[in-house]
Structures are given as C-alpha cells and as structure tokens.
Design a protein around this motif. Structure first.
Motif, PDB file in Angstrom:
ATOM      1  N   SER A  28       0.815  -1.217   0.000  1.00 29.56           N
ATOM      2  CA  SER A  28       0.000   0.000   0.000  1.00 29.56           C
ATOM      3  C   SER A  28       0.848   1.267   0.000  1.00 29.56           C
ATOM      4  O   SER A  28       0.329   2.346  -0.266  1.00 29.56           O
ATOM      5  CB  SER A  28      -0.962   0.000   1.187  1.00 29.56           C
ATOM      6  OG  SER A  28      -0.248  -0.090   2.398  1.00 29.56           O
ATOM      7  N   THR A  29       2.155   1.126   0.297  1.00 27.66           N
ATOM      8  CA  THR A  29       3.064   2.275   0.288  1.00 27.66           C
ATOM      9  C   THR A  29       4.377   1.887  -0.385  1.00 27.66           C
ATOM     10  O   THR A  29       4.698   0.699  -0.504  1.00 27.66           O
ATOM     11  CB  THR A  29       3.387   2.765   1.725  1.00 27.66           C
ATOM     12  OG1 THR A  29       4.132   1.751   2.400  1.00 27.66           O
ATOM     13  CG2 THR A  29       2.122   3.122   2.498  1.00 27.66           C
ATOM     14  N   ALA A  30       5.132   2.893  -0.778  1.00 31.31           N
ATOM     15  CA  ALA A  30       6.447   2.634  -1.371  1.00 31.31           C
ATOM     16  C   ALA A  30       7.369   1.961  -0.350  1.00 31.31           C
ATOM     17  O   ALA A  30       8.134   1.060  -0.701  1.00 31.31           O
ATOM     18  CB  ALA A  30       7.067   3.935  -1.877  1.00 31.31           C
ATOM     19  N   GLU A  31       7.289   2.363   0.915  1.00 31.27           N
ATOM     20  CA  GLU A  31       8.127   1.730   1.937  1.00 31.27           C
ATOM     21  C   GLU A  31       7.772   0.252   2.101  1.00 31.27           C
ATOM     22  O   GLU A  31       8.661  -0.598   2.226  1.00 31.27           O
ATOM     23  CB  GLU A  31       8.006   2.429   3.286  1.00 31.27           C
ATOM     24  CG  GLU A  31       8.862   1.757   4.346  1.00 31.27           C
ATOM     25  CD  GLU A  31       8.788   2.393   5.716  1.00 31.27           C
ATOM     26  OE1 GLU A  31       9.067   1.677   6.700  1.00 31.27           O
ATOM     27  OE2 GLU A  31       8.463   3.603   5.832  1.00 31.27           O
ATOM     28  N   ARG A 113       3.574   4.323  -9.043  1.00 36.04           N
ATOM     29  CA  ARG A 113       2.440   3.404  -9.207  1.00 36.04           C
ATOM     30  C   ARG A 113       2.231   3.164 -10.704  1.00 36.04           C
ATOM     31  O   ARG A 113       2.223   4.104 -11.493  1.00 36.04           O
ATOM     32  CB  ARG A 113       1.171   3.996  -8.627  1.00 36.04           C
ATOM     33  CG  ARG A 113       1.127   3.977  -7.120  1.00 36.04           C
ATOM     34  CD  ARG A 113      -0.287   4.345  -6.673  1.00 36.04           C
ATOM     35  NE  ARG A 113      -0.341   4.644  -5.277  1.00 36.04           N
ATOM     36  CZ  ARG A 113      -0.748   3.785  -4.350  1.00 36.04           C
ATOM     37  NH1 ARG A 113      -1.121   2.573  -4.685  1.00 36.04           N
ATOM     38  NH2 ARG A 113      -0.780   4.147  -3.076  1.00 36.04           N
ATOM     39  N   VAL A 114       2.045   1.914 -11.055  1.00 34.75           N
ATOM     40  CA  VAL A 114       1.685   1.527 -12.418  1.00 34.75           C
ATOM     41  C   VAL A 114       0.419   0.690 -12.301  1.00 34.75           C
ATOM     42  O   VAL A 114       0.410  -0.327 -11.595  1.00 34.75           O
ATOM     43  CB  VAL A 114       2.813   0.712 -13.100  1.00 34.75           C
ATOM     44  CG1 VAL A 114       2.345   0.172 -14.447  1.00 34.75           C
ATOM     45  CG2 VAL A 114       4.066   1.559 -13.269  1.00 34.75           C
ATOM     46  N   TYR A 120       9.208  -0.633  -8.244  1.00 33.07           N
ATOM     47  CA  TYR A 120      10.542  -0.049  -8.117  1.00 33.07           C
ATOM     48  C   TYR A 120      10.981   0.452  -9.491  1.00 33.07           C
ATOM     49  O   TYR A 120      10.827  -0.261 -10.487  1.00 33.07           O
ATOM     50  CB  TYR A 120      11.515  -1.122  -7.620  1.00 33.07           C
ATOM     51  CG  TYR A 120      12.960  -0.740  -7.700  1.00 33.07           C
ATOM     52  CD1 TYR A 120      13.536   0.108  -6.761  1.00 33.07           C
ATOM     53  CD2 TYR A 120      13.766  -1.245  -8.708  1.00 33.07           C
ATOM     54  CE1 TYR A 120      14.882   0.444  -6.825  1.00 33.07           C
ATOM     55  CE2 TYR A 120      15.124  -0.919  -8.779  1.00 33.07           C
ATOM     56  CZ  TYR A 120      15.666  -0.067  -7.850  1.00 33.07           C
ATOM     57  OH  TYR A 120      16.989   0.259  -7.924  1.00 33.07           O
ATOM     58  N   VAL A 121      11.538   1.663  -9.541  1.00 32.00           N
ATOM     59  CA  VAL A 121      12.012   2.214 -10.814  1.00 32.00           C
ATOM     60  C   VAL A 121      13.533   2.105 -10.904  1.00 32.00           C
ATOM     61  O   VAL A 121      14.075   1.490 -11.820  1.00 32.00           O
ATOM     62  CB  VAL A 121      11.569   3.676 -10.997  1.00 32.00           C
ATOM     63  CG1 VAL A 121      12.098   4.230 -12.322  1.00 32.00           C
ATOM     64  CG2 VAL A 121      10.051   3.797 -10.918  1.00 32.00           C
ATOM     65  N   ARG A 122      14.230   2.739  -9.940  1.00 29.74           N
ATOM     66  CA  ARG A 122      15.704   2.775 -10.006  1.00 29.74           C
ATOM     67  C   ARG A 122      16.264   3.366  -8.722  1.00 29.74           C
ATOM     68  O   ARG A 122      15.541   3.977  -7.950  1.00 29.74           O
ATOM     69  CB  ARG A 122      16.165   3.630 -11.178  1.00 29.74           C
ATOM     70  CG  ARG A 122      15.841   5.116 -10.964  1.00 29.74           C
ATOM     71  CD  ARG A 122      16.178   5.998 -12.156  1.00 29.74           C
ATOM     72  NE  ARG A 122      15.541   7.288 -11.996  1.00 29.74           N
ATOM     73  CZ  ARG A 122      14.310   7.586 -12.359  1.00 29.74           C
ATOM     74  NH1 ARG A 122      13.556   6.694 -12.918  1.00 29.74           N
ATOM     75  NH2 ARG A 122      13.806   8.785 -12.157  1.00 29.74           N
TER      76      ARG A 122
END
Length: 126
Positions: A28-31, A113-114, A120-122
């Motif tokens: 639910s979060t990036a973390e 978000r996709v 994760y992008v980079r």
C-alpha cells in the motif's frame, strides 16, 4: 515456529512480506514495497522482484549470490510514497554478509504506481 520477516518488522514472514510475495496482498506504500523487495532478495524470490520492477528498467533476470546473506534493513527516510501518492522515494541501508564479511548497500530508490500498484524504478544517482 514461524519465520520472522526479513524486512525487520516484528511480524512473521507469512503475515508480512510473504503475503505480498504470494500475491495475496499488494503493497500500500512505497516503503512497504521496499521492505517486501528486500525480503524477496533475502529469500531469493526472483519472480516477485521482477513483477515489482518497472517495465522500463526491469532486467530479464535477477542474479543472486548464493554466498550472500541479507542480515538487516534500516529505512532512513521516505518522501511521498503514501497511500494517496503516485510516486515516492525510500532511502535505506541493507546489511549483508558474504563469506563472513559484513557489508552494506545504501540506496535512495524511486518508486511509482503503475496500474495502481507500487513498482521499483531505479536507484537515485543524486
């Protein structure tokens, strides 16, 4: 006895990152995604790592070093990445051991978000 989650939260693997790895839950979060990806490295879950990597930066495979053991994760800071955000960063230190020698990976990672899911992008280069 249930395995403690490698991500460092005081939960069992099954009720924490294991639920994300199996697909029964989504971050639910990036973390939370960062923690689950760290745990995926700790348990060598290539499928999860590739599934949660942005299509533009995703490698074709993940190379695991069988001699490397991930030993701890410390989240240093987050920017954005909450339940109402579409992008965020997570700065962290991941500790490991290779052949008895300690090391650490320091990174500030970008997430977006996709289709509603965090990926994760980079690693940031700034």
């Amino acid at each position: 006895m249930a395995m403690t989650c490698p991500c460092g939260l005081d939960k069992s693997y099954d009720e924490c990152c294991g639920a994300l790895h199996s697909g029964s839950a989504a971050a639910s979060t990036a973390e939370q995604l960062m923690r689950s990806r760290y745990s995926a490295f700790a348990v060598s879950d290539e499928a999860y790592l590739l599934r949660t990597w942005h299509p533009r930066s995703r490698p074709s495979t993940v190379d695991f070093d069988p001699r490397q053991r991930w030993t701890g994760l410390q989240i240093l800071s987050t920017t954005g990445g909450g339940v109402f955000h579409t992008e965020g960063t997570v700065e962290f230190v991941a500790s490991y051991r290779v052949r008895g020698r300690a090391g650490e990976l320091r990174e500030n990672s970008d997430f977006v978000r996709v289709d509603g899911l965090w990926v994760y992008v980079r690693a940031r280069s700034d």
